[in-house]
Design an enzyme around this catalytic site. Structure first.
Site, PDB file in Angstrom:
ATOM      1  N   LYS A 201       7.865  -2.093 -14.352  1.00 25.03           N
ATOM      2  CA  LYS A 201       7.039  -3.073 -14.213  1.00 25.03           C
ATOM      3  C   LYS A 201       5.331  -2.824 -14.015  1.00 25.03           C
ATOM      4  CE  LYS A 201       5.331  -6.867 -13.662  1.00 25.03           C
ATOM      5  NZ  LYS A 201       4.009  -7.066 -14.077  1.00 25.03           N
ATOM      6  N   SER A 254      -0.028  -6.364  -3.443  1.00 23.84           N
ATOM      7  CA  SER A 254      -0.162  -6.936  -2.231  1.00 23.84           C
ATOM      8  C   SER A 254       1.009  -7.598  -1.350  1.00 23.84           C
ATOM      9  CB  SER A 254      -0.897  -8.510  -3.261  1.00 23.84           C
ATOM     10  OG  SER A 254       0.239  -9.273  -3.388  1.00 23.84           O
ATOM     11  N   THR A 255      -0.339  -7.893  -0.168  1.00 25.35           N
ATOM     12  CA  THR A 255       0.605  -8.542   0.988  1.00 25.35           C
ATOM     13  C   THR A 255       1.410  -9.845   0.911  1.00 25.35           C
ATOM     14  OG1 THR A 255      -0.004  -7.424   2.372  1.00 25.35           O
ATOM     15  CG2 THR A 255       0.829  -8.730   3.533  1.00 25.35           C
ATOM     16  N   GLU A 256       1.161 -10.199   0.471  1.00 29.19           N
ATOM     17  CA  GLU A 256       1.721 -11.398   0.313  1.00 29.19           C
ATOM     18  C   GLU A 256       3.160 -11.485  -0.909  1.00 29.19           C
ATOM     19  OE1 GLU A 256      -0.569 -13.946  -2.862  1.00 29.19           O
ATOM     20  OE2 GLU A 256       0.034 -15.875  -2.078  1.00 29.19           O
ATOM     21  N   GLY A 258       4.550  -8.415  -1.407  1.00 31.46           N
ATOM     22  CA  GLY A 258       5.601  -7.971  -0.912  1.00 31.46           C
ATOM     23  C   GLY A 258       6.284  -8.457  -0.432  1.00 31.46           C
ATOM     24  N   GLU A 275       3.395  -0.631  -0.245  1.00 37.31           N
ATOM     25  CA  GLU A 275       2.466  -0.266  -0.431  1.00 37.31           C
ATOM     26  C   GLU A 275       1.512  -1.425  -0.520  1.00 37.31           C
ATOM     27  OE1 GLU A 275       1.989   3.045   0.473  1.00 37.31           O
ATOM     28  OE2 GLU A 275       3.602   4.452  -0.043  1.00 37.31           O
ATOM     29  N   CYS A 309      -6.831  -0.024  -2.299  1.00 38.36           N
ATOM     30  CA  CYS A 309      -6.236  -0.946  -1.050  1.00 38.36           C
ATOM     31  C   CYS A 309      -6.609  -0.082   0.619  1.00 38.36           C
ATOM     32  CB  CYS A 309      -4.683  -0.663  -1.110  1.00 38.36           C
ATOM     33  SG  CYS A 309      -4.206   1.491  -1.757  1.00 38.36           S
ATOM     34  N   GLU A 406      -8.872  -9.022   2.841  1.00 40.72           N
ATOM     35  CA  GLU A 406      -9.128  -7.942   2.393  1.00 40.72           C
ATOM     36  C   GLU A 406      -9.942  -8.918   1.149  1.00 40.72           C
ATOM     37  OE1 GLU A 406      -5.304  -6.655  -0.183  1.00 40.72           O
ATOM     38  OE2 GLU A 406      -6.583  -4.452   0.265  1.00 40.72           O
TER      39      GLU A 406
HETATM   40  P1  NAD Z   1       0.020  -8.375  -6.757  1.00 41.17           P
HETATM   41  O1  NAD Z   1       1.145  -8.042  -5.546  1.00 41.17           O
HETATM   42  O2  NAD Z   1      -0.090  -9.858  -7.387  1.00 41.17           O
HETATM   43  O3  NAD Z   1       0.943  -7.678  -8.403  1.00 41.17           O
HETATM   44  C1  NAD Z   1       1.525  -6.670  -7.699  1.00 41.17           C
HETATM   45  C2  NAD Z   1       2.458  -6.490  -9.232  1.00 41.17           C
HETATM   46  O4  NAD Z   1       3.552  -7.458  -8.378  1.00 41.17           O
HETATM   47  C3  NAD Z   1       2.086  -6.678 -10.804  1.00 41.17           C
HETATM   48  O5  NAD Z   1       2.538  -5.811 -11.540  1.00 41.17           O
HETATM   49  C4  NAD Z   1       2.762  -8.320 -10.911  1.00 41.17           C
HETATM   50  O6  NAD Z   1       2.608  -8.244 -12.131  1.00 41.17           O
HETATM   51  C5  NAD Z   1       3.801  -7.964 -10.335  1.00 41.17           C
HETATM   52  N1  NAD Z   1       4.669  -9.245  -9.015  1.00 41.17           N
HETATM   53  C6  NAD Z   1       3.537 -10.501  -9.040  1.00 41.17           C
HETATM   54  N2  NAD Z   1       4.279 -11.722  -8.005  1.00 41.17           N
HETATM   55  C7  NAD Z   1       5.902 -10.724  -8.458  1.00 41.17           C
HETATM   56  C8  NAD Z   1       6.664 -10.871  -7.638  1.00 41.17           C
HETATM   57  N3  NAD Z   1       7.015 -12.150  -7.146  1.00 41.17           N
HETATM   58  N4  NAD Z   1       8.040 -10.695  -7.642  1.00 41.17           N
HETATM   59  C9  NAD Z   1       7.418  -8.905  -8.317  1.00 41.17           C
HETATM   60  N5  NAD Z   1       6.572  -8.746  -9.110  1.00 41.17           N
HETATM   61  C10 NAD Z   1       5.819  -9.208  -8.464  1.00 41.17           C
HETATM   62  O7  NAD Z   1      -1.118  -6.889  -6.620  1.00 41.17           O
HETATM   63  P2  NAD Z   1      -2.410  -7.125  -7.519  1.00 41.17           P
HETATM   64  O8  NAD Z   1      -3.150  -7.990  -7.148  1.00 41.17           O
HETATM   65  O9  NAD Z   1      -1.502  -6.321  -8.748  1.00 41.17           O
HETATM   66  O10 NAD Z   1      -3.287  -5.894  -6.698  1.00 41.17           O
HETATM   67  C11 NAD Z   1      -3.805  -5.787  -5.738  1.00 41.17           C
HETATM   68  C12 NAD Z   1      -3.226  -5.755  -4.602  1.00 41.17           C
HETATM   69  O11 NAD Z   1      -2.576  -4.103  -4.517  1.00 41.17           O
HETATM   70  C13 NAD Z   1      -3.823  -4.987  -3.139  1.00 41.17           C
HETATM   71  O12 NAD Z   1      -3.421  -5.839  -2.460  1.00 41.17           O
HETATM   72  C14 NAD Z   1      -4.511  -3.801  -3.042  1.00 41.17           C
HETATM   73  O13 NAD Z   1      -4.328  -3.911  -1.865  1.00 41.17           O
HETATM   74  C15 NAD Z   1      -2.663  -3.179  -3.299  1.00 41.17           C
HETATM   75  N6  NAD Z   1      -2.107  -2.076  -3.823  1.00 41.17           N
HETATM   76  C16 NAD Z   1      -1.798  -1.626  -2.629  1.00 41.17           C
HETATM   77  C17 NAD Z   1      -2.018  -0.013  -2.603  1.00 41.17           C
HETATM   78  C18 NAD Z   1      -1.551   1.164  -1.720  1.00 41.17           C
HETATM   79  O14 NAD Z   1      -0.858   2.386  -2.512  1.00 41.17           O
HETATM   80  N7  NAD Z   1      -0.552   0.565  -0.207  1.00 41.17           N
HETATM   81  C19 NAD Z   1      -1.936   0.652  -3.991  1.00 41.17           C
HETATM   82  C20 NAD Z   1      -2.429   0.170  -4.868  1.00 41.17           C
HETATM   83  C21 NAD Z   1      -2.752  -1.189  -4.397  1.00 41.17           C
END
Ligand code: NAD
Length: 502
Positions: A201, A254-256, A258, A275, A309, A406
């Protein structure tokens, strides 16, 4: 600020709509073209299928705000169909001799490199990051992950001696928007090499390179259903991670979200790797090669507009060289070229979305309100699209929001330390634990510090270096599990003791 006529002409020359299909000329002088179709369906069972929801979402170019395409919004029934296709494909894929699986993964890497220019351009258009980065980092590294993991496919017994590695089953993989192709490669390559099948996804705001990967899979004649791609927003991701047909969920974001996913899989026999976000400390000691450290710090925070990240967003510099170092940084920041991401001289492209820009603006305002000192070099930002100048705050306190949260944008916060002990204490004073950087001339100090830093990756006299053979992942609220290297393969196999009568 006003957009220059020159950049307007360039943008117009590069994006031309023909009957609803975007055609793109990678360089004005260049002869090669590729098209972006007006509508993308879901990739399920090796075919393009319409979503049962009947809904589509637009994806835009953040540098111009023009709509590039629309992609299907998958609902729960579409996710069902994709998981069923992956379950069906798993039967044959896991039984395939490992060297044949390796060949498929290797072929994907090779085709990706052959189409590197097209992938780099598409990623830049859909994401806003500079072409210099997609060309030199995102696409080659994505290919490297497929090459690297192709090599492991028939050597799993060597990786886990005395144990019998088996694939897990169908993996649900959810990825973010900041490295769309690279994150897809990080997730798909080990999963496929280990014999799993996948439902991927991509993020709703940058789905185009993952969808184009489906063409690569077709070209590589990957058996239908081994990889399925369902586009959509958080609702699609939520439907996927809740699906009872999954053996594992692998999430980057995002951590939220996650934490939400952790709750969704709790009590089920589903494996999980996360991650998540980061707030990396970048320590600079007085004995460091300061000019090199300046380059490292600039790369650490302004690479990919800070949408990283593991970005080095907290610079903690030894008090004795603070003024000198900040002065060097200011002068270096004045030379950062912000603008058209398709221009190969651009250092910093567009902020990925209006929502991300709003978050950056809000946090920068909080920095000003809480009393930190703001520096931004003079730079002309285009009027259309989402833009933010490279930004540095000095005089940042440990309780300031810009030091704790962040930002995920081009914003560096600077504070100081006097002793190595204080440096470690400040570096670890965060809820995250993804990465850290150390700049010093003394090897013994590097070892002393690295063993005390609570971060999954510690870079020494460098920053933001990635390699498919090196495990990447976090501690604390940055998640758990590793991607890359042997540890990354471990996340996609189940190990059995295999004893025979002796
Ligand atoms: P996000 O958590 O908003 O979204 C990430 C993905 O999750 C998207 O595909 C989104 O559609 C999906 N999603 C949203 N709500 C969901 C739910 N309730 N259940 C399942 N999937 C859901 O994050 P973002 O804004 O796309 O990315 C930015 C974040 O990602 C930052 O916090 C960044 O640090 C983190 N990140 C971490 C790494 C790592 O390797 N640690 C790498 C890249 C980005």
């Amino acid at each position: 600020m006003a957009k220059t006529d020159k950049s307007e002409n360039k943008a117009a020359a590069r994006e031309l709509a023909f009957g609803g299909v975007w055609q793109y000329a990678p360089s004005i002088e260049g002869t090669d073209h590729f098209t972006i179709q007006a509508r993308h369906e879901l990739f399920v069972g090796g075919e393009w299928v319409k979503p049962k929801t009947g809904e589509y979402l637009p994806t835009i170019n953040p540098a111009t705000e023009s709509v590039l395409s629309e992609v299907a919004m998958a609902g729960a029934k579409d996710v069902d169909r994709a998981v069923a296709a992956a379950q069906q494909a798993f039967v044959g894929w896991r039984r395939l001799p490992a060297e044949q699986r390796a060949r498929y993964v290797f072929r994907i890497a090779r085709i990706l490199l052959e189409r590197a220019r097209e992938f780099a351009c598409l990623e830049t258009l859909d994401n806003g990051k500079p072409i210099k980065e997609t060309r030199d980092v995102d696409v080659p590294l994505a290919a490297q992950h497929f090459f690297h993991h192709a090599g492991w496919a028939d050597k799993l017994d060597l990786l886990f001696p005395g144990q019998h590695p088996e694939p897990l089953g169908v993996i649900g993989q959810v990825i973010p928007w900041n490295f769309p192709l690279l994150m897809a490669a990080w997730k798909l390559a080990p999963a496929l090499a280990a014999g799993n099948t996948v439902v991927l996804k991509p993020a709703e705001s940058s789905p185009l390179t993952a969808l184009r990967l489906a063409e690569v899979f077709q070209q590589a004649e990957l058996p239908p259903g081994v990889v399925n791609i369902v586009t959509g927003d958080g609702r699609t991701g939520a439907a996927l991670v809740r699906h009872p047909g999954l053996a594992k969920v692998a999430f980057t974001g995002s951590t939220e979200v996650g934490k939400e996913i952790q709750r969704a899989v709790a009590g089920r026999s589903v494996e999980l790797t996360l991650e998540l976000g980061g707030k990396a400390a970048h320590l600079v000691f007085e004995d460091a090669a300061l000019d090199q450290a300046v380059e490292g710090v600039v790369r650490g925070i302004f690479f990919n507009q800070g949408h990283v990240c593991c970005a080095g967003s907290r610079l903690i510099v030894q008090e004795s060289v603070h003024d000198l170092f900040v002065d060097k940084l200011r002068r270096r920041m004045q030379r950062i070229r912000v603008g058209d991401p398709m221009d190969k001289n651009t250092d910093m492209g567009a902020i990925h979305s209006a929502a991300q820009l709003a978050r950056i603006v809000e946090l920068v305002q909080s920095g000003v309100d809480e009393g930190a000192e703001l520096f931004q070099p003079r730079c002309e930002l285009p009027a259309k699209g989402f833009w933010f100048a490279p930004t540095m705050f000095t005089g940042v306190g440990q309780t300031h929001r810009i030091c704790r949260e962040e930002i995920f944008g081009p914003v560096l916060s600077v504070s100081t330390f006097r002793t190595p002990e204080e440096a470690v204490e400040k570096a670890n004073n965060t809820s995250y634990g993804l990465s850290a950087g150390i700049w010093t001339d003394k090897g013994a100090r590097i070892l002393w510090l690295a063993s005390r830093m609570k971060a999954g990756v510690v870079w020494n006299n460098t920053f933001n270096r990635f390699d498919a053979a090196s495990p990447f992942g976090g501690f604390k609220e940055s998640g758990f599990g590793r991607e890359g290297g042997r540890q990354g393969m471990r996340a996609y196999v189940r190990l059995k003791g295999a004893l025979s009568p002796g």
